[in-house]
Structure formats: structure tokens, C-alpha cells
Motif scaffolding. Structure first.
Motif: not given
Length: 251
Positions: A145-168
């Protein structure tokens, strides 16, 4: 997935509440020589239509089952994007569905961000949520689950510019839609609408200045599923159920 836990939405997409998730690696799929040949022909046709396609490593879903009433077990296996070209072969059932993550990014006034794929992608003009296919872990790492959150956070910043810690990010729903693909929806904390628009504009400008085509070419904010009908172009099958679920719970 058992019938007792299944919730079929009006669009034909299954949507599940999944409080806990466990991931188990399975052996790679074994294809017959005929299936391999059909896959390669379909991939070559896809490449001819879109030379930007890349046959990189990716994860497919080899199975899904409930482990007790509150935990979903997903079996995953290592493939490359070429594997999913088998979907294009009429009557072929040798392929496995994809496993992908996406992010529900709300605004602080109750709307949510949706985005349109650019012309350089395999689905130009399609509206969806920020996200992408899950990549297999490196040696010595786990897909959890932690790795999936990391994947999701990277996609979010790469595609939209929204940068946040994966734990959020928090796992919020699981969808099963077209081609039996499994989508893992993660909920992000609300942000001001102006911040989302400014971040997206800055990110896409930086990509173009670097000579790259952004994966997303437009974002918009919606407050109800009815607004999706007013968008020019198709939208991914899970979008309406996810927008409906979010706007219903946000009221």
C-alpha cells in the motif's frame, strides 16, 4: 471478488470500498506461440498509429479475492505494455487486466479535478483522473500500500504539478471497469482551486519549454456527474461513478 461485496454502478463499472489491501506477486503469464504472435502484431499496429508508445515494465492483475470481509487480495505479475495489446485481438482472452492508480484531488469548495489526455498519448482527448499504470518494484523492494501511494503521488505531481507527501494520500475506493482493469483510487487533501490551476499551468509550461509534450493538456473542476456530459470528448469508464461517489459524500 465475491457477489456479497460487489456494488454494480449504473455505468457497468464495479466500485468497492476497500479498507485494507494485500498484494501478492504471481508468476508471469504464459502465452502460446500463437498468442505471442498475435500480441506482437497488435503492438506493431498500435506503434504505427502512435510512435510515442513505449514497451516499458508494468504490472498486470492476475487475480482478486476477498480475504475476510474487509481486506482485498490482489495478485499481480510483471509484464510490459505490449501485453495489453492482446486486448485488441478479437476473441482473445489470454491477456491479463491492468492495475493502475489514480488520484481524487478535491478543491476546498467541494469540487474535484479531472483532466484531459493530450494528443501524444494512447487515448487522446479522453477525460480521466490523474494517474497511471503501476510499475513493478525494484529488486529488494515490495509492492504494498505504501508503494501504491508513492506511485499515485508521483503521477499526481508529474501530470498536474500538485506535489504532496505520499503519506497524505489514502486508499479511497477500488474500481473494476473496461477490460476488467483494476483501478486504485487515492484521496488527496483539498486544495484551493487557484492553486491547482496555477500549478498545472506552471508544470505544463515547464514541460513544453523542455521540449516535452505534457501527458495532460487541460484540467477542469466539476461538482457533479451531470457536468461530465458537457465536456467535449470521451471520458474513462470509472470517472462518472467516482465523481458521483465523491460529490455524494462531500455534501
Amino acid at each position: 471478488m465475491t457477489k456479497a461485496r460487489k456494488a454494480l454502478t449504473p455505468t457497468g463499472v464495479d466500485l468497492f470500498d476497500v479498507p485494507r489491501l494485500r498484494l501478492v506477486e504471481a508468476a508471469p503469464p504464459r502465452l502460446s506461440p500463437a498468442d505471442e504472435a498475435a500480441r506482437d502484431r497488435a503492438w506493431q499496429r498500435a506503434m504505427a498509429a502512435n510512435p510515442d508508445l513505449f514497451d516499458g515494465p508494468v504490472v498486470a492483475c492476475a487475480g482478486a479475492a476477498w480475504e475476510g470481509p474487509r481486506r482485498l487480495v490482489l495478485s499481480w505479475t510483471r509484464v510490459t505494455y505490449r501485453h495489453f495489446a492482446l486486448r485488441r485481438v478479437p476473441g482473445n482472452r489470454a491477456w491479463l487486466p491492468s492495475l493502475f492508480v489514480y488520484v481524487v484531488q478535491p478543491t476546498d469548495d467541494g469540487r474535484m479535478l479531472i483532466a484531459r489526455m493530450s494528443q501524444a498519448t494512447s487515448t487522446p482527448g479522453r477525460w480521466q483522473l490523474p494517474g497511471g499504470s503501476v510499475e513493478p518494484p525494484q529488486d529488494g523492494e515490495e509492492l504494498d500500500e505504501a508503494a501504491l501511494r508513492g506511485h499515485a503521488a508521483r503521477e499526481l505531481v508529474e501530470e498536474t504539478g500538485v506535489d504532496l507527501p505520499a503519506r497524505q494520500l489514502a486508499l479511497w475506493a477500488v474500481t473494476r471497469g473496461a477490460h476488467r482493469s483494476i483501478g486504485l483510487a487515492h484521496l488527496a487533501p483539498p486544495r484551493p482551486a487557484t492553486e491547482l490551476h496555477e500549478g498545472f499551468e506552471a508544470m505544463t509550461a515547464a514541460e513544453r519549454n523542455a521540449g516535452r509534450t505534457p501527458e495532460l493538456d487541460r484540467i477542469t473542476l466539476v461538482s457533479s456527474p451531470a457536468e461530465l456530459a458537457g465536456l467535449a470528448g470521451p471520458h474513462v469508464d470509472y470517472l462518472e461513478p467516482i465523481v458521483r461517489r465523491y460529490t455524494d459524500t462531500a455534501r
